[in-house]
Design a protein around this motif. Sequence first.
Motif, PDB file in Angstrom:
ATOM      1  N   MET A 139       0.811  -1.227   0.000  1.00 26.69           N
ATOM      2  CA  MET A 139       0.000   0.000   0.000  1.00 26.69           C
ATOM      3  C   MET A 139       0.841   1.272   0.000  1.00 26.69           C
ATOM      4  O   MET A 139       0.588   2.222   0.743  1.00 26.69           O
ATOM      5  CB  MET A 139      -0.979   0.000   1.186  1.00 26.69           C
ATOM      6  N   THR A 140       1.875   1.274  -0.813  1.00 23.18           N
ATOM      7  CA  THR A 140       2.691   2.472  -1.013  1.00 23.18           C
ATOM      8  C   THR A 140       2.804   2.714  -2.515  1.00 23.18           C
ATOM      9  O   THR A 140       2.516   1.817  -3.318  1.00 23.18           O
ATOM     10  CB  THR A 140       4.100   2.313  -0.414  1.00 23.18           C
ATOM     11  N   PRO A 141       3.236   3.903  -2.943  1.00 28.10           N
ATOM     12  CA  PRO A 141       3.425   4.143  -4.383  1.00 28.10           C
ATOM     13  C   PRO A 141       4.421   3.181  -5.037  1.00 28.10           C
ATOM     14  O   PRO A 141       4.387   2.991  -6.256  1.00 28.10           O
ATOM     15  CB  PRO A 141       3.946   5.581  -4.425  1.00 28.10           C
ATOM     16  N   ALA A 142       5.285   2.562  -4.221  1.00 30.23           N
ATOM     17  CA  ALA A 142       6.292   1.650  -4.773  1.00 30.23           C
ATOM     18  C   ALA A 142       5.858   0.189  -4.734  1.00 30.23           C
ATOM     19  O   ALA A 142       6.607  -0.690  -5.167  1.00 30.23           O
ATOM     20  CB  ALA A 142       7.609   1.804  -3.998  1.00 30.23           C
ATOM     21  N   SER A 143       4.659  -0.085  -4.246  1.00 33.64           N
ATOM     22  CA  SER A 143       4.237  -1.477  -4.045  1.00 33.64           C
ATOM     23  C   SER A 143       4.210  -2.284  -5.345  1.00 33.64           C
ATOM     24  O   SER A 143       4.489  -3.484  -5.350  1.00 33.64           O
ATOM     25  CB  SER A 143       2.855  -1.521  -3.397  1.00 33.64           C
ATOM     26  N   SER A 144       3.888  -1.642  -6.454  1.00 38.99           N
ATOM     27  CA  SER A 144       3.780  -2.388  -7.706  1.00 38.99           C
ATOM     28  C   SER A 144       5.140  -2.850  -8.230  1.00 38.99           C
ATOM     29  O   SER A 144       5.206  -3.675  -9.142  1.00 38.99           O
ATOM     30  CB  SER A 144       3.060  -1.563  -8.775  1.00 38.99           C
ATOM     31  N   ILE A 145       6.237  -2.336  -7.665  1.00 38.05           N
ATOM     32  CA  ILE A 145       7.555  -2.850  -8.044  1.00 38.05           C
ATOM     33  C   ILE A 145       7.617  -4.335  -7.679  1.00 38.05           C
ATOM     34  O   ILE A 145       8.087  -5.173  -8.473  1.00 38.05           O
ATOM     35  CB  ILE A 145       8.687  -2.080  -7.331  1.00 38.05           C
ATOM     36  N   LEU A 146       7.134  -4.667  -6.484  1.00 35.44           N
ATOM     37  CA  LEU A 146       7.111  -6.070  -6.055  1.00 35.44           C
ATOM     38  C   LEU A 146       6.247  -6.912  -6.989  1.00 35.44           C
ATOM     39  O   LEU A 146       6.616  -8.016  -7.365  1.00 35.44           O
ATOM     40  CB  LEU A 146       6.594  -6.170  -4.613  1.00 35.44           C
ATOM     41  N   THR A 147       5.085  -6.363  -7.364  1.00 38.15           N
ATOM     42  CA  THR A 147       4.185  -7.080  -8.272  1.00 38.15           C
ATOM     43  C   THR A 147       4.868  -7.399  -9.591  1.00 38.15           C
ATOM     44  O   THR A 147       4.773  -8.514 -10.106  1.00 38.15           O
ATOM     45  CB  THR A 147       2.921  -6.243  -8.546  1.00 38.15           C
ATOM     46  N   GLU A 148       5.594  -6.417 -10.136  1.00 32.13           N
ATOM     47  CA  GLU A 148       6.281  -6.641 -11.413  1.00 32.13           C
ATOM     48  C   GLU A 148       7.393  -7.662 -11.284  1.00 32.13           C
ATOM     49  O   GLU A 148       7.619  -8.472 -12.192  1.00 32.13           O
ATOM     50  CB  GLU A 148       6.842  -5.301 -11.928  1.00 32.13           C
TER      51      GLU A 148
END
Length: 208
Positions: free
Chosen positions: A195-204
């Motif tokens: 739930m941070t602006p950088a969370s989607s880095i993990l998803t990718e």
Amino acid sequence: IQSLGIMIATMASQRWYFVLCDNEYESRIKWGVNSFDVHISPIRPFLSNHFDVILALNEDALEKNIPLFASNTSWIIANQKHLWKYFNTQFSFRIVPLLSDLKFENIALFCLLLRELGITESEAIEEITVFFGERSEFILRENIWIINAIFSDQINGRIGRLDSIGKPKKLLHGNESIALWALNCWLGFFSAYPMTPASSILTEIIKA
């Protein structure tokens, strides 16, 4: 607003243009207005304080942006009911008004922008279908009706032409780019907080 920005950015990248986007979130509690900037160029993307077009999705967007950017803006696209106070003013920008109250007004304004960039009706329908096709058949059907209504006016291409100039480019979000860079540099370990602006880095990284 982000969805519309991503759609126009995707259409530009598919036509070989360089695209750079910036999403600005402001506090609605403090009367802030969110914005999504899309910079499109046939050469390497650049940042500028000049706006060829401001697509104002509501009256608040006009109230905030016109005093700040009116002298650096060529065109304003907005619902005519929000534009009346800016006619016959000292501002030099030109206006493309939405002349009727259509359901899903944001999509209507977006289609007005596409029309004035020389995008054809069939291209607009294709883009909307790709974006909304898997979400809701009702919303897709309503949006196609709006496209038909907007493109029934044959005036188009007044702002410019977003014609294809080469092979499609891939449009990446910033976090996608960071994840790809890390993986190509032999990333060995990555920790993340949700739930941070950088969370989607993990998803990718997980997807890779």
